[in-house]
Scaffold this motif. Structure first.
Motif, PDB file in Angstrom:
ATOM      1  N   VAL A   1       0.741  -1.350  -0.126  1.00  0.00           N
ATOM      2  CA  VAL A   1       0.087  -0.035   0.083  1.00  0.00           C
ATOM      3  C   VAL A   1       0.813   1.279   0.081  1.00  0.00           C
ATOM      4  CG1 VAL A   1      -1.745   1.265   1.224  1.00  0.00           C
ATOM      5  CG2 VAL A   1      -1.868  -0.963   1.246  1.00  0.00           C
ATOM      6  N   ILE A   2       1.752   1.182   0.938  1.00  0.00           N
ATOM      7  CA  ILE A   2       2.687   2.460   0.858  1.00  0.00           C
ATOM      8  C   ILE A   2       3.659   2.433  -0.206  1.00  0.00           C
ATOM      9  CG2 ILE A   2       4.435   3.559   2.216  1.00  0.00           C
ATOM     10  CD1 ILE A   2       3.482   2.256   4.933  1.00  0.00           C
ATOM     11  N   ASP A   3       3.993   1.524  -0.770  1.00  0.00           N
ATOM     12  CA  ASP A   3       5.076   1.647  -1.964  1.00  0.00           C
ATOM     13  C   ASP A   3       5.895   2.424  -2.150  1.00  0.00           C
ATOM     14  OD1 ASP A   3       5.751   0.884  -4.689  1.00  0.00           O
ATOM     15  OD2 ASP A   3       4.126   2.140  -5.304  1.00  0.00           O
ATOM     16  N   PRO A   4       7.223   2.028  -1.065  1.00  0.00           N
ATOM     17  CA  PRO A   4       8.427   2.975  -1.015  1.00  0.00           C
ATOM     18  C   PRO A   4       9.016   3.027  -2.448  1.00  0.00           C
ATOM     19  CG  PRO A   4       8.253   1.443   0.993  1.00  0.00           C
ATOM     20  CD  PRO A   4       7.241   1.150  -0.002  1.00  0.00           C
ATOM     21  N   PRO A   5       9.196   1.960  -3.102  1.00  0.00           N
ATOM     22  CA  PRO A   5       9.896   2.126  -4.427  1.00  0.00           C
ATOM     23  C   PRO A   5       9.154   2.799  -5.334  1.00  0.00           C
ATOM     24  CG  PRO A   5      10.007  -0.166  -3.773  1.00  0.00           C
ATOM     25  CD  PRO A   5       8.978   0.548  -2.780  1.00  0.00           C
ATOM     26  N   GLY A   6       7.834   2.743  -5.298  1.00  0.00           N
ATOM     27  CA  GLY A   6       6.835   3.676  -6.182  1.00  0.00           C
ATOM     28  C   GLY A   6       6.870   5.006  -6.009  1.00  0.00           C
ATOM     29  N   CYS A   7       7.143   5.469  -4.631  1.00  0.00           N
ATOM     30  CA  CYS A   7       7.316   6.886  -4.096  1.00  0.00           C
ATOM     31  C   CYS A   7       8.533   7.506  -4.501  1.00  0.00           C
ATOM     32  CB  CYS A   7       6.930   7.060  -2.688  1.00  0.00           C
ATOM     33  SG  CYS A   7       5.261   6.654  -2.185  1.00  0.00           S
ATOM     34  N   ALA A   8       9.692   6.664  -4.764  1.00  0.00           N
ATOM     35  CA  ALA A   8      10.941   7.446  -4.845  1.00  0.00           C
ATOM     36  C   ALA A   8      11.345   7.927  -6.131  1.00  0.00           C
ATOM     37  CB  ALA A   8      12.186   6.102  -4.804  1.00  0.00           C
ATOM     38  N   PRO A   9      10.692   7.478  -7.224  1.00  0.00           N
ATOM     39  CA  PRO A   9      10.783   8.325  -8.536  1.00  0.00           C
ATOM     40  C   PRO A   9      10.084   9.430  -8.296  1.00  0.00           C
ATOM     41  CG  PRO A   9       9.692   6.218  -8.867  1.00  0.00           C
ATOM     42  CD  PRO A   9      10.299   6.282  -7.745  1.00  0.00           C
ATOM     43  N   ILE A  10       8.780   9.542  -7.911  1.00  0.00           N
ATOM     44  CA  ILE A  10       8.007  10.666  -7.664  1.00  0.00           C
ATOM     45  C   ILE A  10       8.795  11.896  -6.838  1.00  0.00           C
ATOM     46  CG2 ILE A  10       5.673  11.699  -7.036  1.00  0.00           C
ATOM     47  CD1 ILE A  10       5.555   9.592  -9.177  1.00  0.00           C
ATOM     48  N   TYR A  11       9.301  11.325  -5.659  1.00  0.00           N
ATOM     49  CA  TYR A  11      10.357  12.239  -5.042  1.00  0.00           C
ATOM     50  C   TYR A  11      11.353  12.843  -5.753  1.00  0.00           C
ATOM     51  CZ  TYR A  11      12.603  14.160  -0.955  1.00  0.00           C
ATOM     52  OH  TYR A  11      13.075  14.979  -0.020  1.00  0.00           O
ATOM     53  N   ALA A  12      11.950  12.107  -6.416  1.00  0.00           N
ATOM     54  CA  ALA A  12      13.136  12.320  -7.168  1.00  0.00           C
ATOM     55  C   ALA A  12      12.514  13.668  -8.383  1.00  0.00           C
ATOM     56  CB  ALA A  12      13.657  11.356  -8.122  1.00  0.00           C
ATOM     57  N   SER A  13      11.521  13.648  -8.936  1.00  0.00           N
ATOM     58  CA  SER A  13      11.154  14.448  -9.906  1.00  0.00           C
ATOM     59  C   SER A  13      10.937  15.789  -9.142  1.00  0.00           C
ATOM     60  CB  SER A  13       9.862  14.055 -10.675  1.00  0.00           C
ATOM     61  OG  SER A  13       8.749  13.629  -9.839  1.00  0.00           O
ATOM     62  N   LEU A  14      10.170  15.614  -7.959  1.00  0.00           N
ATOM     63  CA  LEU A  14       9.453  16.786  -7.247  1.00  0.00           C
ATOM     64  C   LEU A  14      10.719  17.732  -6.807  1.00  0.00           C
ATOM     65  CD1 LEU A  14       6.749  15.447  -5.159  1.00  0.00           C
ATOM     66  CD2 LEU A  14       6.437  16.892  -6.742  1.00  0.00           C
ATOM     67  N   THR A  15      11.781  16.948  -6.344  1.00  0.00           N
ATOM     68  CA  THR A  15      12.963  17.578  -5.761  1.00  0.00           C
ATOM     69  C   THR A  15      14.326  17.868  -6.681  1.00  0.00           C
ATOM     70  OG1 THR A  15      13.950  15.497  -4.982  1.00  0.00           O
ATOM     71  CG2 THR A  15      12.401  16.853  -3.481  1.00  0.00           C
ATOM     72  N   ARG A  16      13.896  17.849  -8.048  1.00  0.00           N
ATOM     73  CA  ARG A  16      14.874  17.899  -8.898  1.00  0.00           C
ATOM     74  C   ARG A  16      15.099  19.533  -8.776  1.00  0.00           C
ATOM     75  NH1 ARG A  16      12.014  16.824 -13.253  1.00  0.00           N
ATOM     76  NH2 ARG A  16      12.547  14.583 -13.204  1.00  0.00           N
ATOM     77  N   GLY A  17      16.681  19.540  -8.784  1.00  0.00           N
ATOM     78  CA  GLY A  17      17.212  20.872  -8.848  1.00  0.00           C
ATOM     79  C   GLY A  17      17.441  21.550  -7.138  1.00  0.00           C
ATOM     80  N   VAL A  18      17.029  20.801  -6.291  1.00  0.00           N
ATOM     81  CA  VAL A  18      17.070  21.085  -4.985  1.00  0.00           C
ATOM     82  C   VAL A  18      18.461  20.439  -4.356  1.00  0.00           C
ATOM     83  CG1 VAL A  18      16.030  20.679  -2.813  1.00  0.00           C
ATOM     84  CG2 VAL A  18      14.543  21.028  -4.684  1.00  0.00           C
ATOM     85  N   SER A  19      19.136  21.158  -3.193  1.00  0.00           N
ATOM     86  CA  SER A  19      20.332  20.603  -2.761  1.00  0.00           C
ATOM     87  C   SER A  19      20.142  19.404  -2.059  1.00  0.00           C
ATOM     88  CB  SER A  19      20.822  21.875  -1.861  1.00  0.00           C
ATOM     89  OG  SER A  19      19.952  21.981  -0.963  1.00  0.00           O
ATOM     90  N   ALA A  20      21.235  18.795  -1.905  1.00  0.00           N
ATOM     91  CA  ALA A  20      21.044  17.599  -1.375  1.00  0.00           C
ATOM     92  C   ALA A  20      20.829  17.301  -0.101  1.00  0.00           C
ATOM     93  CB  ALA A  20      22.449  16.584  -1.290  1.00  0.00           C
ATOM     94  N   GLN A  21      21.255  18.496   0.784  1.00  0.00           N
ATOM     95  CA  GLN A  21      20.695  18.913   2.125  1.00  0.00           C
ATOM     96  C   GLN A  21      19.171  19.103   2.323  1.00  0.00           C
ATOM     97  OE1 GLN A  21      23.162  21.802   4.095  1.00  0.00           O
ATOM     98  NE2 GLN A  21      22.371  21.502   6.051  1.00  0.00           N
ATOM     99  N   HIS A  22      18.656  19.922   1.431  1.00  0.00           N
ATOM    100  CA  HIS A  22      17.401  20.137   1.406  1.00  0.00           C
ATOM    101  C   HIS A  22      16.587  18.846   1.275  1.00  0.00           C
ATOM    102  CE1 HIS A  22      13.887  23.120   0.225  1.00  0.00           C
ATOM    103  NE2 HIS A  22      13.775  22.572   1.461  1.00  0.00           N
ATOM    104  N   ARG A  23      16.877  18.314   0.390  1.00  0.00           N
ATOM    105  CA  ARG A  23      16.383  16.884  -0.224  1.00  0.00           C
ATOM    106  C   ARG A  23      16.185  16.035   0.930  1.00  0.00           C
ATOM    107  NH1 ARG A  23      19.691  15.070  -3.723  1.00  0.00           N
ATOM    108  NH2 ARG A  23      18.982  16.833  -5.424  1.00  0.00           N
TER     109      ARG A  23
END
Length: 206
Positions: free
Chosen positions: A15-37
């Motif tokens: 239900v939570i699907d961590p692997p499925g959330c990972a690419p979404i999070y990557a696209s949402l935080t594109r261009g954000v610093s590693a610390q902020h991410r």
């Protein structure tokens, strides 16, 4: 106890699907610093953990106040999870998450995605809350409830790992492999959802 933990862990993982959330999070935080991410990932999981803990510990009392029987909630929750499973099998869930992520990306003033959409509704969404309440409702005694809470904690730890290593996960899995895994997990979730409905019907009419 071990079988309960494994069953709860697998159900929540689907239900939570961590692997499925990972690419979404990557696209949402594109261009954000590693610390902020990293900070947003930790904040999102922490907020989701608080939400799930509240419903895990006091969700049953809330149902009692509203006059809803647990068996009826199992039937409704099972139907809801079955709908999520269908979306996973036919890849509608992934498309909806991607559309939601794109809307956030297209809104320049939105910088912190930890609360919305990551904590709610991607991690602690209606499906996850329903699942947590169903699992806690089936648990009998402190030890079994502790196993369910442990399964929740384990999945949230996996979510932190998935979000922090989102870019690496995307590179390893790829879209085709991720689609296959999502569909297989969807079939498994459908079977679990049907079992919830059967248990609810037995409780009400058995």
């Amino acid at each position: 106890m071990l079988s309960l933990f494994i069953s709860a862990f697998i159900t929540l993982f689907v239900v939570i699907d961590p692997p499925g959330c990972a690419p979404i999070y990557a696209s949402l935080t594109r261009g954000v610093s590693a610390q902020h991410r990293r900070a947003m990932a930790l904040r999102a999981v922490l907020i989701a953990a608080v939400i799930l803990l509240i419903f895990a510990l006091w969700g049953r009392n809330l149902l009692h106040v509203l006059g809803i029987e647990l068996h009826s909630f199992r039937i409704a929750g099972g139907i809801m999870l079955f709908m999520i499973a269908l979306e996973m099998v036919f890849e509608r869930r992934t498309q909806r998450r991607e559309d939601r992520a794109q809307k956030i990306i297209d809104t320049p003033e939105v910088e912190d995605v930890s609360v919305f959409p990551m904590a709610m509704p991607m991690i602690a969404g209606p499906g996850t809350i329903t699942t947590v309440m169903l699992l806690m409702g089936q648990a009998d005694g402190i030890q079994q409830r502790a196993m369910v809470l442990g399964a929740i904690a384990a999945n949230l730890m996996l979510m932190i790992i998935a979000l922090l290593s989102a870019s690496a996960i995307m590179a390893v899995l790829g879209q085709k492999i991720e689609a296959v895994i999502t569909r297989l997990l969807g079939v498994l979730l459908a079977a679990l959802a049907v079992q919830f409905v059967i248990d609810g019907l037995k409780g009400n009419f058995g």
